[in-house]
Design a protein around this motif. Structure first.
Motif, mmCIF file in Angstrom:
data_model
loop_
_atom_site.group_PDB
_atom_site.id
_atom_site.type_symbol
_atom_site.label_atom_id
_atom_site.label_comp_id
_atom_site.label_asym_id
_atom_site.label_seq_id
_atom_site.Cartn_x
_atom_site.Cartn_y
_atom_site.Cartn_z
ATOM 1 N N LYS A 51 -7.875 -1.413 -3.995
ATOM 2 C CA LYS A 51 -6.731 -1.684 -4.864
ATOM 3 C C LYS A 51 -6.740 -0.759 -6.075
ATOM 4 O O LYS A 51 -5.707 -0.259 -6.497
ATOM 5 C CB LYS A 51 -6.753 -3.135 -5.334
ATOM 6 C CG LYS A 51 -6.255 -4.108 -4.288
ATOM 7 C CD LYS A 51 -5.769 -5.397 -4.886
ATOM 8 C CE LYS A 51 -6.870 -6.122 -5.593
ATOM 9 N NZ LYS A 51 -6.432 -7.425 -6.124
ATOM 10 N N ASN A 68 -5.662 2.556 -4.889
ATOM 11 C CA ASN A 68 -4.251 2.512 -4.510
ATOM 12 C C ASN A 68 -3.355 2.566 -5.742
ATOM 13 O O ASN A 68 -2.359 3.275 -5.776
ATOM 14 C CB ASN A 68 -3.983 1.231 -3.727
ATOM 15 C CG ASN A 68 -2.619 1.238 -3.068
ATOM 16 O OD1 ASN A 68 -2.225 2.226 -2.475
ATOM 17 N ND2 ASN A 68 -1.898 0.136 -3.200
ATOM 18 N N MET A 116 0.864 -1.192 0.000
ATOM 19 C CA MET A 116 0.000 0.000 0.000
ATOM 20 C C MET A 116 0.898 1.239 0.000
ATOM 21 O O MET A 116 0.911 2.018 0.946
ATOM 22 C CB MET A 116 -0.940 -0.022 1.212
ATOM 23 C CG MET A 116 -1.818 -1.252 1.289
ATOM 24 S SD MET A 116 -3.037 -1.222 2.649
ATOM 25 C CE MET A 116 -4.226 -0.044 1.970
ATOM 26 N N GLN A 130 -0.098 4.944 1.030
ATOM 27 C CA GLN A 130 -0.558 5.267 2.376
ATOM 28 C C GLN A 130 0.534 6.024 3.137
ATOM 29 O O GLN A 130 1.705 5.662 3.062
ATOM 30 C CB GLN A 130 -0.907 3.994 3.141
ATOM 31 C CG GLN A 130 -2.214 3.356 2.725
ATOM 32 C CD GLN A 130 -3.407 4.218 3.082
ATOM 33 O OE1 GLN A 130 -3.562 4.667 4.208
ATOM 34 N NE2 GLN A 130 -4.262 4.458 2.089
ATOM 35 N N GLU A 168 -5.900 6.858 -3.370
ATOM 36 C CA GLU A 168 -6.552 6.217 -2.238
ATOM 37 C C GLU A 168 -6.532 7.139 -1.031
ATOM 38 O O GLU A 168 -5.498 7.734 -0.712
ATOM 39 C CB GLU A 168 -5.824 4.922 -1.891
ATOM 40 C CG GLU A 168 -6.405 4.220 -0.676
ATOM 41 C CD GLU A 168 -5.518 3.073 -0.214
ATOM 42 O OE1 GLU A 168 -5.872 2.448 0.794
ATOM 43 O OE2 GLU A 168 -4.487 2.832 -0.857
#
Length: 392
Positions: free
Chosen positions: A247, A250, A159, A162, A255
């Protein structure tokens, strides 16, 4: 059928009482004092040695005594205040739980700081050393913080968009869910988990290191440009995948930041779960605190214990011990980065996530089986992590 011989009746009673005391102590720490379960597990033996095995004994101690076990000042005060509060309520015969309003105070808030400042304050120590030094490094720790280090580094690759605050929160969620599952398997926790009890309904769910984690989107948290974005192999999104939406976002790089939801704390406070809530502060939903996860990592990785004679000759100051632990963490994170980066170019995110748990199991410290090993420490050799890298 006669009972197996356990020694004298007093010894048998003592063993039963110790187990029940342990369960009660963990419930107090995790529910009343709001100590993350992995941290609570790691402190049980120290509390037993200090004869601080109940809210009553903790309430009679002083802050310095508690700080010797919980070095984080905030956490030490949290434990001591919770002990006094619980003891007072028991004395008065008041069985009411702590009000949700008070529990909200333990949630992480970012209102007073800009996202850039928040992320900077959470930076983890970094060091770049040659492979020979990494291979010669041995750490002394328990299993929970090692899971945390594996998970927070894994999320840089699975990820990558993030922010660090989210990765720490999500990684701590993995540790807590795993710790509860282990506690259930040892008979130290009973009943359904908050997830199985339906407290996560309506919130998105992602899978990290084989654990399902309920998350909350942090709408409006603009940290763009601060996230690390290692190059990794991408995958096509398969229809029916439970993580399709996350997903797709992302991979597109848009995201929203996420918090890991603390469902056990939510159930304890009997608070409402509002789907689509805007943030921990606005909704009052308990989340896994990124700052607490970072503090846990910084203090968790010591060097192997020296002999009594060597310890007396090489006694280190608290400041030097703190610096040593932080450097050890940096070395561990470098080794994990080397492991994940060696596979990230050939494995998709889901496969990388699946393998992470097996890699952790391969290098985790050896501890005693059963309840005796709860929170136990052992050695982690970084050369074993490096040996898991992909060849070629």
């Amino acid at each position: 059928m006669p009972c197996p011989i356990l020694g004298s009746p007093t010894q048998a009673s003592s063993k039963m009482s110790t187990k029940s005391e342990l369960q009660a102590l963990l419930r107090f720490l995790s529910q009343d004092a709001k100590v993350p379960l992995p941290i609570a597990m790691g402190k049980v033996k120290e509390l037993q040695k200090a004869d601080l095995t109940s809210p009553e004994t903790l309430a009679k101690s002083d802050l310095g005594t508690v700080q010797a076990i919980f070095p984080d000042d905030k956490l030490a005060k949290q434990v001591l205040n919770a002990a006094k509060r619980v003891t007072k309520k028991r004395t008065l015969g008041d069985a009411n739980p702590v009000s949700p309003a008070k529990r909200k105070k333990t949630s992480f808030t970012e209102e007073s700081l800009s996202p850039a400042v928040v992320e900077d304050t959470l930076a983890l120590p970094e060091v770049k050393v040659d492979e020979d030094e990494l291979r010669s490094t041995v750490l002394h720790t328990n299993r929970a913080p090692l899971v945390l280090a594996f998970a927070v580094t894994l999320l840089k690759y699975t990820m990558p968009f993030q922010p660090l605050s989210s990765r720490l929160s999500l990684a701590q969620a993995v540790v807590s869910v795993n710790s509860r599952a282990k506690a259930v398997s040892l008979g130290m926790e009973k009943g359904k988990s908050a997830e199985d009890d339906g407290w996560g309904q309506g919130q998105p769910k992602i899978r990290i290191m084989g654990r399902d984690i309920r998350v909350m989107k942090r709408w409006g948290y603009e940290w763009k440009g601060k996230a690390e974005k290692p190059e990794i192999k991408t995958e096509d999104v398969q229809p029916g995948d439970s993580q399709d939406t996350l997903k797709q976002e992302n991979q597109a790089g848009d995201e929203p930041a996420l918090w890991g939801l603390d469902l056990e704390a939510l159930r304890s406070s009997n608070g409402p779960l509002v789907s689509g809530a805007q943030g921990a502060h606005a909704s009052g939903l308990p989340i896994y605190n990124a700052q607490s996860a970072r503090a846990y990592l910084l203090k968790a990785f010591a060097s192997p214990t020296l002999s009594t004679e060597e310890s007396s000759l090489n006694k280190k100051s608290p400041a030097n011990l703190k610096a040593e632990k932080e450097r050890n963490l940096a070395l561990l994170l470098q080794a994990l980065d080397l492991l994940y980066s060696s596979w990230a170019y050939v494995l998709g995110r889901e496969e990388l996530d699946k393998r992470a748990w097996a890699w952790y199991v391969a290098v985790r410290p050896d501890v005693e089986h059963g309840v005796a090993g709860w929170g136990g420490k052992g050695e982690v050799e970084l050369n074993q992590i490096l040996d898991l890298r992909r060849n070629g």
